[in-house]
Design an enzyme around this catalytic site. Structure first.
Site, PDB file in Angstrom:
ATOM      1  N   ARG A  92       0.782  -1.240   0.000  1.00  0.00           N
ATOM      2  CA  ARG A  92       0.000   0.000   0.000  1.00  0.00           C
ATOM      3  C   ARG A  92       0.815   1.292   0.000  1.00  0.00           C
ATOM      4  NH1 ARG A  92      -5.410   0.040   3.634  1.00  0.00           N
ATOM      5  NH2 ARG A  92      -3.991  -0.148   5.403  1.00  0.00           N
ATOM      6  N   ASP A  93       2.145   1.214  -0.005  1.00  0.00           N
ATOM      7  CA  ASP A  93       2.941   2.450  -0.010  1.00  0.00           C
ATOM      8  C   ASP A  93       4.230   2.234  -0.800  1.00  0.00           C
ATOM      9  OD1 ASP A  93       3.296   5.116   0.600  1.00  0.00           O
ATOM     10  OD2 ASP A  93       4.182   4.758   2.568  1.00  0.00           O
ATOM     11  N   VAL A  94       4.079   1.721  -2.024  1.00  0.00           N
ATOM     12  CA  VAL A  94       5.232   1.473  -2.890  1.00  0.00           C
ATOM     13  C   VAL A  94       5.717   2.814  -3.451  1.00  0.00           C
ATOM     14  CG1 VAL A  94       6.068   0.279  -4.952  1.00  0.00           C
ATOM     15  CG2 VAL A  94       4.338  -0.809  -3.505  1.00  0.00           C
ATOM     16  N   ASN A  98      10.818   3.710  -0.120  1.00  0.00           N
ATOM     17  CA  ASN A  98      10.647   2.398   0.505  1.00  0.00           C
ATOM     18  C   ASN A  98      11.314   1.273  -0.274  1.00  0.00           C
ATOM     19  OD1 ASN A  98       9.245   3.483   2.631  1.00  0.00           O
ATOM     20  ND2 ASN A  98       7.222   3.126   1.734  1.00  0.00           N
ATOM     21  N   SER A 143       1.143   7.539   0.288  1.00  0.00           N
ATOM     22  CA  SER A 143       1.754   8.772  -0.213  1.00  0.00           C
ATOM     23  C   SER A 143       0.973   9.215  -1.446  1.00  0.00           C
ATOM     24  CB  SER A 143       3.216   8.507  -0.563  1.00  0.00           C
ATOM     25  OG  SER A 143       3.899   7.990   0.570  1.00  0.00           O
TER      26      SER A 143
END
Length: 271
Positions: A92-94, A98, A143
């Protein structure tokens, strides 16, 4: 941080990350070795040490990366996320922050056995499909520039939401800017929902149609128009690389990091 220590939400995210990554064992995912107990005076995670910095740091240094190098990085990320998805964990936050690199020390880069590793980190807002995981009713998590439309609209999240995030990452790394840009987060979210952006090969012709098409498929607004899963993304990138006689993604990444400028100048002739 001291001011976050008492936050119940921070505590939940720490625990969620530890539980998510505990299910995963993959060379492209940063390992979590330990986590503080819920009643511990300090909140901490003990994670694998990755010393080469993030993809964001690399993009800040170089601006853009050769499309073939981005594809190699994409293969590694997709392989790690495919493993996570198989075990019911959606990141959910690629985003570039990260994605970490394990790069051998400079003196080891010329060694034939040296190897570059690409590692996905920060599963703090991961969704576990087989349980509730981190929830946020009415709250947008992630993001803005990398969030899939269904994340923004608090819709159903699955592996294809990460496919969208990877598409944004691929586009940005090849072109040098985000597909969806704005002056503030609200404007960025609106542009993601509108789904209008310039094709990658239009923004930077050297990207070429083959890579632009893969990025565009990842970035499809409708979930059903994207690749069905990370395996498909990995396989599409791999097939295109093989068509260019690039077979070993890690060796290709090592060649780039050994001599970035030399790699760039030799690439066009080689292709």
């Amino acid at each position: 941080h001291r001011h976050l220590r008492e936050s119940a939400e921070v505590g939940r995210r720490f625990t969620a990350e530890a539980r998510a990554v505990a299910q995963l064992r993959h060379p492209n995912i940063v390992e979590i070795y330990d986590v503080a107990d819920d009643d511990a005076p300090e909140r901490y995670l003990v994670a694998e040490l990755v010393t080469g910095g993030s993809l964001r740091k690399i993009l800040t240094k170089y601006g853009t990366l050769p499309a073939e190098i981005v594809a190699c990085i994409g293969v590694e990320i997709a392989d790690g996320l495919a493993h996570a998805h198989e075990r019911g964990v959606v990141h959910r936050d690629v985003k570039p922050e990260n994605v970490l690199f394990e790069i051998p020390a400079d003196e080891r880069l010329p060694d034939s056995d040296a190897e570059i590793r690409v590692k996905i980190t920060d599963f703090g807002i991961a969704k576990m499909l087989n349980q509730q995981g981190v929830t946020a009713t009415g709250q947008v998590l992630g993001s803005p520039a990398y969030m899939a439309p269904e994340q923004i609209e608090c819709g159903e999240i699955d592996a294809r939401s990460d496919v969208f995030g990877l598409g944004v990452l691929i586009y940005e790394s090849m072109v040098g800017h985000l597909p969806f840009e704005g002056k503030n987060p609200a404007q960025v979210l609106r542009r993601v929902l509108d789904g209008i952006y310039p094709p990658a090969d239009q923004e930077l012709p050297t990207v070429g149609n083959r890579w632009a098409t893969i990025a565009a498929t990842c970035l499809a607004m409708r979930v059903e128009d994207r690749y069905a899963g990370m395996e498909r993304v990995r396989d599409e990138l791999t097939a295109e690389l093989r068509a260019l006689a690039i077979g070993d993604t890690r060796k290709e990444l090592l060649a780039f990091f050994r001599d970035p400028e030399g790699y760039r100048s030799a690439l066009a002739t080689r292709l």
